[in-house]
Write a protein that holds these residues in place. Structure first.
Motif, PDB file in Angstrom:
ATOM      1  N   THR A 505      40.983 -10.528 -26.807  1.00  0.00           N
ATOM      2  CA  THR A 505      42.328  -9.947 -26.718  1.00  0.00           C
ATOM      3  C   THR A 505      42.484  -9.104 -25.456  1.00  0.00           C
ATOM      4  N   ARG A 508      43.372 -11.334 -22.655  1.00  0.00           N
ATOM      5  CA  ARG A 508      44.765 -11.763 -22.773  1.00  0.00           C
ATOM      6  C   ARG A 508      45.696 -10.665 -22.248  1.00  0.00           C
ATOM      7  N   GLN A 509      45.360  -9.416 -22.614  1.00  0.00           N
ATOM      8  CA  GLN A 509      46.190  -8.303 -22.158  1.00  0.00           C
ATOM      9  C   GLN A 509      46.143  -8.180 -20.645  1.00  0.00           C
ATOM     10  N   HIS A 512      48.312 -10.777 -19.222  1.00  0.00           N
ATOM     11  CA  HIS A 512      49.708 -10.443 -19.502  1.00  0.00           C
ATOM     12  C   HIS A 512      50.205  -9.422 -18.479  1.00  0.00           C
ATOM     13  N   ASP A 586      55.832 -17.445 -29.113  1.00  0.00           N
ATOM     14  CA  ASP A 586      54.760 -18.373 -29.481  1.00  0.00           C
ATOM     15  C   ASP A 586      53.379 -17.758 -29.298  1.00  0.00           C
ATOM     16  N   MET A 587      53.302 -16.742 -28.427  1.00  0.00           N
ATOM     17  CA  MET A 587      52.001 -16.145 -28.152  1.00  0.00           C
ATOM     18  C   MET A 587      51.401 -15.533 -29.415  1.00  0.00           C
ATOM     19  N   THR A 588      52.256 -15.103 -30.318  1.00  0.00           N
ATOM     20  CA  THR A 588      51.729 -14.476 -31.531  1.00  0.00           C
ATOM     21  C   THR A 588      51.974 -15.331 -32.768  1.00  0.00           C
ATOM     22  N   ALA A 589      52.960 -16.226 -32.688  1.00  0.00           N
ATOM     23  CA  ALA A 589      53.314 -17.013 -33.874  1.00  0.00           C
ATOM     24  C   ALA A 589      52.329 -18.170 -34.073  1.00  0.00           C
ATOM     25  N   ALA A 654      46.926 -18.082 -25.461  1.00  0.00           N
ATOM     26  CA  ALA A 654      46.693 -17.209 -26.614  1.00  0.00           C
ATOM     27  C   ALA A 654      46.074 -18.011 -27.760  1.00  0.00           C
ATOM     28  N   GLN A 655      46.346 -19.327 -27.773  1.00  0.00           N
ATOM     29  CA  GLN A 655      45.802 -20.173 -28.852  1.00  0.00           C
ATOM     30  C   GLN A 655      45.180 -21.389 -28.200  1.00  0.00           C
TER      31      GLN A 655
END
Lengths: 846, 116
Positions: A505, A508-509, A512, A586-589, A654-655
């Protein structure tokens, strides 16, 4: 009898002479010389005549050549071009194709035409008795940090523990991998390439046993490979053990590897093939659908050498053939120059023959002149070849196989000398044809002229057709729609500090924040990250379509898998065709996927792709298709080694989809893609600064416009084609100059005839038309011959044309037109000059 | 003391060798000795010229050569005249005689009449 045997017989005879003389009581020193002096005298007598004649011929030839420096220079340069180009190309063919691979007993090494998963490899290794099988895999880019140094990306290869034994090499320093290195949790060992060790580590022998960080994990340096070892790629810098963990998700799917095997002593290839044919798929694996119906035996066993050189063999042979033809043209040109010269000296020769010079003597003199020219041309050619080889080595892409082994060795020099001698011999004999003293006194070209014209035109037309076809295929290649718009896009490779990417994570941050910072730069329209740029490395994803599963045990669906961030399609200019793009939500869903048009058409023919689901191998949940985008070409070439996989699927970073190197972390190194508005170009320095501010721990390299990245990818095939095109281009030049020379000379030789015809009242136009028509007829005949040969030969060009039609009528017509124009000009201009001369003067001339 | 040796005229050595062999097979040393004694020590043949000349004649098949055992039990190379050599010698002998006569005629002091 050989000279040596004759000499030995003579020595013995003189020894007996001395004994007899001594027996007779003659003092040995009175009149008989010392044995050495006698020997010296014999040697002199035997060699003398030959040297005397040869010396006189050479002196004569040198004088003749020095009297006409223009002729000499032209001939030598022409020959040097032909011989140099051929010798340079041969040095490539010799080192790359003819010499055995630089491993012990290379003829025992074989490879399969297919790639295998780790599971299949282990099965094959354990069930193959005929071959000692190793697996190797060129890894995704890894990131190496020295104990007290800076970090840098390295080219790495993962190899099975028996790899060194199979290849037959020992580390130059330290040891190879231990047998247990492939077990899970083991194998934190690394071997360094000699080049990496010399440059990055200053050849420090103390490095063995030290620890380095590879993608943040500690590895022990166990050895350094010998300097000449460059496998699997000339660029490979480190070797690590290939993990073989049956529990790993990528054991049965995903990562495919080439295998290399060494025949065990006394085993033949036929026995090895028979053994493979008898292998059966284990029931358990078949039932579990883990081993596909082709992955349990080695198919298409072929020598490793064939496989390594597959891509370059045809291009190198073709380039050599083209250069050989070029040499032929150069020879014809020089022969023609010599012919013209002989005609100019016809009177001199006639006089000398009339004075009693033997025909053989004159021929020998002519031969000497030809050989001298050829020797000069050969020497200049070999020097030229040395330069050309250095140039080629600097210019060809670094992963061109065996390039480092190319050099100008004895074989190449011998070829150069041989070619020069052959040319010289041909030159010497050619002008003697057709012409006794009487004809020579009368001047004129003699026979053989028309033949030279035809050979010249045929050879060069053939090469120029080939050049035209390859050039047009290159143009088409560059103009081919890649599926994205590269104008205004800047790219860079980001290497975050590996420590900053644990846990995932945090990584990813970091990305971002980086993207936020770059998007805020003035003029930036879109910015995104992607696992690999088009034409770069490719990852193959294996998956199942939920609605249409493959039959049990069969190969799953394959597609190029790309991991992107939202905004990637906009940044690359890839059109969205249906559905929607990824967005921040979508990054979190739930898991989403975007597919390419080709993938949609293949996976769901006649159906709406958006809304369907796929199950990526190794993942727990299915992914839902949210959009369809335009196709992107995966490779700079219309064909790739992965023929049949043209579809792409895209997932979010993210996925990320499996498999990825260690499967529980996202890919660490990503490429940044930034599109700027027209008129607001983003500079490399600006991009570096922005990355430095947003992610201080990350390093950035390969900052370049997308267009440059694309042309870098095209560089390999382009250079290969250029190898060929340069030869063909030279052929155009030499051929055109040569054809002009031959024809113009022929017409000039007829100026007397033209004068007579004009004096007899022939109309100028008629004479001009007749003379030009004759030249054109010859050229046309030669041209037709050349085009016919090209039509037959063009089939072998196929691999260089990247799908371009080898019978492209436009190219053939253009070449024919070009040669006819040269021929027309070459006959017309001298004929016009001749027809303008006052007939009376033309008649008096002789 | 023998008179000073005279140098051989170019081309005459072959002729002398062939003539010597007309009297029977002989080895190289024997040929040299025979030429010296028959010329009254005027011609002293240098082995450095003699053996190349013999080999040349052999290549032209004017003489044939064979390794044999001499009376002193030495291995020697014995040369004998071939039929072609005999013919060649006769032709050359005639040429030489004509030339010698012509040269002599030219060189004879003018007080005497030239010979026919």
């Amino acid at each position: 009898m050989s000279f040596r045997r004759r000499w030995r017989a003579l020595e013995e005879e003189m020894e007996s002479h001395r004994r007899l003389a001594a027996a007779d009581g003659f003092p040995p020193g009175s009149r008989d010389r010392s044995p050495e002096a006698t020997r010296e005298r014999v040697r002199e007598q035997w060699a003398w005549r030959w040297w005397e004649d040869a010396g006189r011929d050479v002196r004569f030839a040198v004088r003749g050549l020095r009297r006409s420096p223009g002729f000499t220079l032209t001939a030598v340069v022409t020959l040097a071009l032909g011989i140099g180009a051929t010798a340079a190309m041969f040095s490539m063919v010799n080192a790359i194709l003819l010499r055995p691979l630089p491993y012990p007993r290379p003829q025992e090494l074989f490879t399969a035409s297919q790639w295998y998963t780790a599971g299949s490899y282990v099965f094959l290794r354990d069930h193959t008795r005929a071959l000692d099988l190793a697996a190797y895999s060129e890894e995704p880019e890894r990131y190496l940090r020295l104990p007290d140094g800076e970090a840098r990306p390295v080219e790495s290869a993962a190899v099975s523990a028996n790899f060194l034994r199979v290849m037959g090499v020992e580390p130059a320093l330290g040891r190879g991998f231990a047998a247990g290195a492939q077990r899970p949790g083991q194998g934190r060992e690394v071997l360094l390439s000699h080049a990496f060790w010399s440059t990055a580590l200053n050849a420090d022998a103390g490095v063995v046993g030290k620890e380095i960080l590879l993608d943040g994990a500690p590895y022990a340096v166990i050895g350094v490979m010998p300097a000449g070892f460059r496998f699997p790629s000339p660029k490979t810098e480190i070797w690590v053990p290939l993990p073989l963990d049956p529990a790993s998700a990528s054991y049965w799917v995903g990562q495919m590897m080439p295998l290399v095997g060494r025949l065990r002593p006394g085993v033949t290839l036929a026995q090895a093939k028979a053994e493979q044919a008898a292998l059966r798929r284990p029931e358990a694996e078949a039932a579990a659908g883990r081993m596909s119906s082709t992955a349990f035996r080695l198919t298409g066993l072929r020598p490793l050498r064939t496989a390594v050189l597959l891509d370059v063999a045809s291009i190198l042979w073709l380039a050599l053939a083209a250069n050989g033809l070029l040499l032929g043209i150069a020879c014809v040109n020089v022969a023609n120059l010599l012919r013209a010269r002989a005609a100019n000296r016809a009177r001199e020769m006639g006089v000398r023959r009339a004075l009693g010079a033997g025909r053989g003597r004159l021929l020998r003199q002519r031969m000497t002149e030809g050989l001298l020219l050829a020797a000069l041309g050969g020497a200049a050619g070999v020097a030229l070849a040395a330069g050309a080889v250095a140039l080629l080595k600097a210019w060809l892409p670094g992963d061109f196989p065996r390039l480092a082994e190319v050099r100008l060795d004895g074989r190449v020099v011998a070829l150069g000398v041989g070619l020069a001698l052959a040319c010289g011999g041909i030159f010497g004999c050619l002008p003697m044809r057709g012409g006794g003293p009487r004809q020579r006194m009368a001047g004129g070209g003699g026979r053989g002229g028309p033949l030279l014209v035809m050979v010249e035109v045929a050879l060069s037309a053939m090469l120029v057709v080939a050049a035209g076809l390859t050039a047009r295929s290159l143009i088409r290649l560059a103009a081919f729609d890649p599926g994205f718009r590269s104008a205004g896009v800047l790219t860079a490779r980001v290497h975050p500090n590996p420590a900053a990417c644990r846990p995932a994570t945090r990584c990813r941050q970091m990305y971002h924040a980086l993207l936020q910072r770059v998007q805020a730069l003035p003029g930036v329209e879109a910015a995104a990250v992607v696992s690999d740029l088009p034409y770069g490395r490719t990852q193959i994803a294996t998956f199942e379509v939920t609605e249409h599963p493959s039959p049990a045990g069969e190969r799953h669906r394959l597609a190029f898998g790309t991991i992107v961030s939202p905004g990637y399609f906009a940044a690359m200019g890839i059109p969205l065709e249906r559905g929607r793009e990824f967005d921040a939500a979508d990054m979190t869903a739930g898991a989403a996927v975007v597919v390419s048009r080709a993938a949609a058409a293949q996976l769901w023919p006649g159906e709406e792709a958006v809304g369907q689901t796929i199950q990526v191998d190794g993942e727990r949940t299915a992914r839902r298709v949210i959009g369809v985008v335009g196709d992107v070409r995966r490779s700079a070439l219309p064909y790739t080694a992965l023929r049949g996989v043209s579809e792409g699927i895209y997932t979010l970073y993210a996925q990320p989809m499996l498999p990825c190197a260690p499967c529980d972390t996202p890919p660490v190194n990503l490429s940044l893609v930034v599109r700027s508005a027209p008129g607001h170009p983003l500079t490399a320095a600006g991009l570096r600064r922005a990355v430095g501010e947003a992610a201080p721990a990350a390093t950035v390299d390969q900052v370049m416009p997308l267009a440059a990245a694309v042309s870098a990818a095209l560089r390999g095939p382009r250079t290969a084609v250029w190898l060929f095109a340069v030869a063909a281009g030279l052929a155009l030049l030499l051929g055109a100059v040569g054809l002009y020379g031959v024809l113009a000379y022929q017409v000039a030789g007829r100026s007397r005839e033209i004068g007579i015809r004009m004096a007899l009242g022939a109309r100028r136009a008629t004479v001009l038309a007749a003379i030009t028509g004759q030249g054109m007829r010859l050229a046309l005949l030669g041209c037709l011959l050349g085009l016919a040969a090209a039509l037959l030969g063009a089939q072998v060009l196929g691999s260089l044309l990247y799908g371009f039609n080898p019978r492209d009528p436009l190219t053939y017509a253009a070449v024919a037109g070009l040669w006819l124009a040269v021929a027309a000009l070459a006959s017309f201009l001298p004929a016009r000059r001749a027809s303008r001369v006052d007939p009376v003067r033309a008649l008096r001339c002789e | 003391m023998a008179p000073d040796p005279i140098p051989l005229l170019p081309g005459t050595l072959d002729l002398l060798v062939l003539e010597t062999l007309r009297w029977g097979p002989q080895h190289g040393y024997g040929i040299a000795v025979a030429i010296r004694s028959r010329s009254g020590d005027a011609f002293q043949v240098d082995p450095g010229s003699l053996y190349p000349a013999l080999h040349r004649l052999e290549r032209q098949q004017l003489v044939a050569a064979r390794w044999e055992q001499s009376e002193q039990k030495q291995r020697v190379r014995v040369y004998r005249l071939s039929a072609a050599g005999r013919r060649h010698l006769e032709g050359e002998r005639k040429k030489w005689q004509r030339m010698a006569a012509a040269v002599a005629g030219v060189l004879t002091p003018p007080a005497r009449e030239p010979q026919p």
